[in-house]
Every structure is written in structure tokens, then in C-alpha cells.
Design an enzyme around this catalytic site. Sequence first.
Site: not given
Length: 338
Positions: A162, A124, A313
Site C-alpha cells: 500500500d 498506513d 486485519d
Amino acid sequence: MYFGHMGGRFRGVLAITTGAATVLSLAGCSADDGGDPPSADGGKRAARAPYWVNPDGSAARQAADYRAAGESRNAELIERIAQRPVAEWIGPGDPEAETRRLTDAAAAVDREALLVLYNIPHRDCGQFSRGGAPDGDAYRAWVDHVARGIGDRRATVILEPDAVLHLVDSCTPPEFHDERYALLSGAIARLKQQPHTTVYLDAGNAGWSQPDALHEPLRRAGIERADGFAVNVSNFYPTDASIAFGKALSSKVGGKHFVIDTSRNGNGPYTGADPSENWCNPPGRALGEPPTTRTADALVDAYLWIKRPGESDGDCRGGPPAGGWWPRYALELARNVK
């Protein structure tokens, strides 16, 4: 970008009952057992979701709390989440034991566990869900423990949301690229040693990147060994847009099938703020199509709830830290279903 709950725990298969209302059955079965299940909007929809429902998830406990407090309408809304299979995000602490508990519980009721692996090093890019394994060796060991925990039981694995996209968008520093490709490819190879494990490598969403920019990175990450790829994980793009995106990408990676995260795409993406912030706890969103393997296209293996509806989130727009259960947001997602 945050993509789900980390460190969640299954604390046993049990019935959650308040008065005359049973939130989930002892078996922990998905809602497709016997006839047409209720859809997220309270109606009836012929759908099949062969994945296990955790009867002790955050939504199930919240619904029971609302029942106990006499808040029957809120309980009904949260049950739209609690009665559906959502993905289990495997934590870093004891992955073998955690995965074994989950897959054992699913196998006990002839269901398939839906798992997410999200522990790649340098995860991330230092944002809300930063972290991951400390290095490549630790990650390989972690994946091996997960695979051992799955054993010969049925499991569908969504691999590293991701991780590929952060290579494409240059968020991950270049010095880590080769290692990440090798780790992803190795993870797919290790997981596919398990006889009944299906693996979908994350491939972003319809608004983040284009298929032309993704097919070569996916190839380097080992897509040919995977069963397919996942799109729209933790995002909000409509299902038809995700199908079009996925089909275009599939044509460039050997016709691979894919799955779509429909957990929060009922109202599409939010466009009312800075585009760089629209992914984080956006207001006015809604639950999407319930999990099912009956989809609108032969290349789409399933609609899944990969992001766990009602989990934050990140600490934006008043939300708790990433992965924290947020009842107010869960109620909004359920209430906004059309």
C-alpha cells in the site's frame, strides 16, 4: 489498511507432532514434494510452490493444539493453512538476525524464503497498521539490515504493501511523497544487490485504483529495477480479475511480471457493508488457490499467500488487533473453501 503480521518470529525448524499425526515435517518443506499436493479443498492438484513452510507458524501451532484437544476436524481445517507456505513479515526489532534465521531455514531444505517488508515511514496513514520506521534514515538502515540477513540465499520480497497506493489516493500527506518515492526506489536497488533476491513492488488491487493512475507512480518508485509487482495483497478480488488488472498495468510498465495474493480470495470481496469497511475481517471469505508457480498466465509468476490467513486485519468485527492470530477466522476461511 492492514496487510499482514508484523513482528512474527521463527523459533526454529522442528516437527509438530501430536500422537500419530505430524502437522509439518522436520524439513519444513512445502507441500509439493512428491506427487500432486493436496489442494485447499482437500483434493489433489498438480501445483508447485517452491517456497519454505515455517513449521512453527501460528497455524501449525493451532493445528497441534486442536489435535491435542481431540478436535480433529478443526485440526484438519487449520492444516489447510499450516501446510502451505505463507509470507513472513519482517519486524522492526532485529531485521538482520530475523531475516537470516528465516532464509537459513529455507536454504537448509532447498526452498526459497517469502518475505514482506512493511516498515515505510508514515505507514498506513494512521489506520490500524500505522507506524513504520521513524524517518528515512532509519528505513534505509532497516532495509540494509534485511538485505544483509538475506545474503546470498534465495528470497522473494514483497515490498511495502500500500505504500504506492497511499500516494495515489492522497492518504499520505504531500510533503512525504518525494521521500517515499526515493525510499522505495532505494530499497529496490539495495535488495537487488543480493544475488538471489527477487523483488515485487506492491501495486494495489483490482478495486482500488486503475492502471492509468499507477504506472507513473510505480515508475517513480523504481519499478524498472524490480522484478515485477504484486497485486491483491491482503485483499479479496478473484484471481481472474487480478490477472486482468495486472496485465493492463504490466503493459504500461514495460511488460513487468507480477504475483497475486490468493490467500483469502476464494469467495471474492465482501459487499454486505459500508464499502470503506469491507476490507476489514469481512465475513464469509475463503482461502483461494494454494501457492504455486503454475499459473493461468505467462505474466503471472506465482499465486502467493502474502497475507497470512487467520491473522486479523484490525480490531473490527470482533477481531484482535492487526496481526493477531484469530483461530475462529482461520477456521472460517478454511471451512468456506468450495
